[in-house]
Scaffold this motif. Structure first.
Motif, short mmCIF file in Angstrom:
data_model
loop_
_atom_site.label_atom_id
_atom_site.label_comp_id
_atom_site.label_asym_id
_atom_site.label_seq_id
_atom_site.Cartn_x
_atom_site.Cartn_y
_atom_site.Cartn_z
N LEU A 88 20.73 -10.69 -20.18
CA LEU A 88 20.19 -12.03 -20.35
C LEU A 88 21.18 -12.87 -21.14
CD1 LEU A 88 16.61 -13.13 -21.17
CD2 LEU A 88 18.45 -13.97 -22.62
N LEU A 89 21.39 -14.09 -20.69
CA LEU A 89 22.34 -15.01 -21.33
C LEU A 89 21.57 -16.18 -21.91
CD1 LEU A 89 25.42 -15.75 -21.66
CD2 LEU A 89 25.16 -17.03 -19.52
N ILE A 90 21.84 -16.49 -23.20
CA ILE A 90 21.22 -17.65 -23.86
C ILE A 90 22.30 -18.68 -24.15
CG2 ILE A 90 19.95 -18.49 -25.86
CD1 ILE A 90 18.71 -15.80 -26.21
N ALA A 116 23.46 -9.84 -35.92
CA ALA A 116 22.42 -9.29 -36.79
C ALA A 116 21.05 -9.30 -36.12
CB ALA A 116 22.37 -10.10 -38.09
N LEU A 117 20.84 -10.18 -35.16
CA LEU A 117 19.58 -10.24 -34.44
C LEU A 117 19.65 -9.54 -33.08
CD1 LEU A 117 18.26 -13.82 -35.29
CD2 LEU A 117 17.36 -11.61 -36.06
N GLY A 118 20.71 -8.78 -32.86
CA GLY A 118 20.79 -7.94 -31.68
C GLY A 118 21.48 -8.52 -30.47
N ALA A 119 22.09 -9.71 -30.61
CA ALA A 119 22.76 -10.34 -29.47
C ALA A 119 24.25 -10.03 -29.49
CB ALA A 119 22.54 -11.85 -29.50
N VAL A 120 24.85 -10.06 -28.32
CA VAL A 120 26.30 -9.98 -28.19
C VAL A 120 26.83 -11.42 -28.16
CG1 VAL A 120 28.25 -9.23 -26.78
CG2 VAL A 120 26.14 -7.84 -26.88
N PRO A 121 27.55 -11.86 -29.20
CA PRO A 121 28.01 -13.25 -29.21
C PRO A 121 29.20 -13.45 -28.27
CG PRO A 121 28.74 -12.12 -31.20
CD PRO A 121 27.90 -11.14 -30.44
N LEU A 122 29.19 -14.58 -27.58
CA LEU A 122 30.29 -14.95 -26.70
C LEU A 122 30.76 -16.36 -27.05
CD1 LEU A 122 28.90 -13.78 -23.23
CD2 LEU A 122 30.55 -12.59 -24.68
N LEU A 123 32.04 -16.52 -27.26
CA LEU A 123 32.60 -17.83 -27.57
C LEU A 123 32.83 -18.61 -26.27
CD1 LEU A 123 35.18 -17.12 -30.43
CD2 LEU A 123 32.99 -18.32 -30.60
N ALA A 124 32.16 -19.73 -26.14
CA ALA A 124 32.32 -20.61 -24.98
C ALA A 124 31.76 -21.97 -25.37
CB ALA A 124 31.61 -20.06 -23.75
N ASP A 125 32.10 -22.98 -24.59
CA ASP A 125 31.72 -24.34 -24.93
C ASP A 125 31.34 -25.07 -23.64
OD1 ASP A 125 31.54 -27.00 -25.73
OD2 ASP A 125 33.25 -26.87 -27.10
N ARG A 153 34.16 -19.63 -17.59
CA ARG A 153 34.47 -18.75 -16.45
C ARG A 153 34.09 -17.31 -16.71
NH1 ARG A 153 40.37 -21.49 -15.85
NH2 ARG A 153 39.71 -23.46 -14.89
N ARG A 154 34.24 -16.86 -17.93
CA ARG A 154 33.92 -15.47 -18.24
C ARG A 154 32.42 -15.18 -18.15
NH1 ARG A 154 34.58 -14.66 -24.74
NH2 ARG A 154 34.10 -12.55 -24.07
N ALA A 172 27.89 -24.62 -12.15
CA ALA A 172 29.01 -24.17 -11.32
C ALA A 172 29.25 -22.67 -11.43
CB ALA A 172 30.28 -24.92 -11.71
N ILE A 173 28.73 -22.03 -12.49
CA ILE A 173 28.98 -20.59 -12.66
C ILE A 173 27.70 -19.76 -12.60
CG2 ILE A 173 31.15 -20.95 -13.89
CD1 ILE A 173 28.20 -19.86 -15.93
N LEU A 174 26.56 -20.39 -12.26
CA LEU A 174 25.31 -19.64 -12.19
C LEU A 174 25.31 -18.73 -10.96
CD1 LEU A 174 22.68 -22.39 -13.10
CD2 LEU A 174 23.43 -20.47 -14.52
N PRO A 175 24.87 -17.50 -11.11
CA PRO A 175 24.85 -16.56 -9.97
C PRO A 175 23.69 -16.82 -9.03
CG PRO A 175 23.96 -15.49 -11.92
CD PRO A 175 24.43 -16.85 -12.36
#
Length: 298
Positions: A14-16, A51-60, A68-69, A98-101
């Motif tokens: 899941l992506l937030i 700390a709340l269990g998410a994998v952080p991803l740097l994007a803007d 793209r990633r 543009a990047i939604l599956p």
């Protein structure tokens, strides 16, 4: 430890996007059911998200190349990010689309401001949007872009139209302390509310139970005018109630943005929220919320 890690990796992804206050309240509700990836444009927030269990991803969302990633990363998506502050279109949502599956399940948190002024009428989700300001027009654009994606990519989209969000840390105390006036009763507008914790729970429900391409009002049961809301917050915190002015006088002492906010009157029906999503509000009215908030901070 190895078994725990394997189970986590095998969970659906899941992506937030837009993991602010509501997103942070949502994360504990998703733990154990998803492997959650949270997008942030601020490197300093990574530890907080971990700390709340998410994998952080740097994007803007303002920089399409950084997204793209994220393409194809998750089949479940929560879009909490607001539009940028200018223009008629929501460029951020357009970049995201543009990047939604294909065949993904997406919950978009929109705003009840898309309806504009309804003259205090009770409205349901069949009401045609008629936005009165640029902020709301950008939200309508975002909804339309995501609807087009859902049709094209056979995605499952739930749109939550959200009114004023509040809670213990989200009350208009500074406004009351500053003595900012409110409208007199004869000119006042109906306003709608939802507690931040209830909204997080609604987002989670919509992920699992939202019907395809369906709109829901994420609103509580209150029937309240704006001035009465300010009075109730003031009373609960021992502050002076705001002075009341006619609209023409108020126009001279508040900003155009604030006046715009105080010029739209509507009451949201939430039958779909309860009957289709099965939501039971923890804070069904403003009065219940204020009592809980005062208890939490006292």
């Amino acid at each position: 430890m190895k078994k725990t890690l394997t189970r986590k990796i095998n969970l659906p992804r899941l992506l937030i996007l837009g993991c602010g206050d509501v997103g942070m309240r949502l994360l504990p509700l998703l733990r154990g059911r998803f492997r959650v990836f949270a997008v942030t444009s601020r490197p300093e927030r990574r530890d907080e998200l971990r700390a709340l269990g998410a994998v952080p991803l740097l994007a803007d969302l303002d920089r399409p190349a950084t997204l793209r990633r994220l393409a194809g990363l998750a089949d479940y998506i929560v879009h909490l990010a607001p539009p940028q502050a200018d223009g008629a279109l929501d460029r951020r949502t357009r970049h995201l689309s543009a990047i939604l599956p294909e065949r993904a399940r997406l919950v978009y948190v929109s705003t009840s401001g898309v309806y504009g002024d309804c003259g205090g009428a009770w409205i349901d989700e069949t009401r045609t949007p008629a936005p009165h300001n640029a902020r709301a027009r950008r939200r309508v654009d975002a909804e339309q872009v995501l609807r087009a994606w859902a049709v094209r990519a056979r995605g499952r989209l739930a749109i939550l139209r959200v009114p004023g969000i509040y809670g213990a840390e989200r009350l208009p105390l500074k406004r009351l302390q500053a003595g900012t006036p409110a409208l007199r009763e004869a000119d006042d507008v109906y306003t709608n509310h939802i507690h931040a914790d209830d909204l997080a729970a609604i987002v989670a429900r919509a992920l699992w139970r939202g019907a395809p391409n369906r709109v829901y009002h994420a609103s509580d049961d209150s029937e309240l005018k704006m001035g009465a809301y300010f009075d109730a917050v003031a009373d609960a915190h021992g502050l002076a109630r705001p002075p009341r002015l006619p609209r023409e006088q108020l126009r001279q002492v508040v900003t155009p943005a604030l006046l715009s906010f105080m010029s739209e009157s509507r009451r949201l029906r939430n039958g779909r929220l309860k009957n289709e999503l099965g939501v039971r509000l923890r804070y069904p009215t403003v009065a219940a919320t204020l009592a809980a908030c005062v208890k939490m901070v006292s």
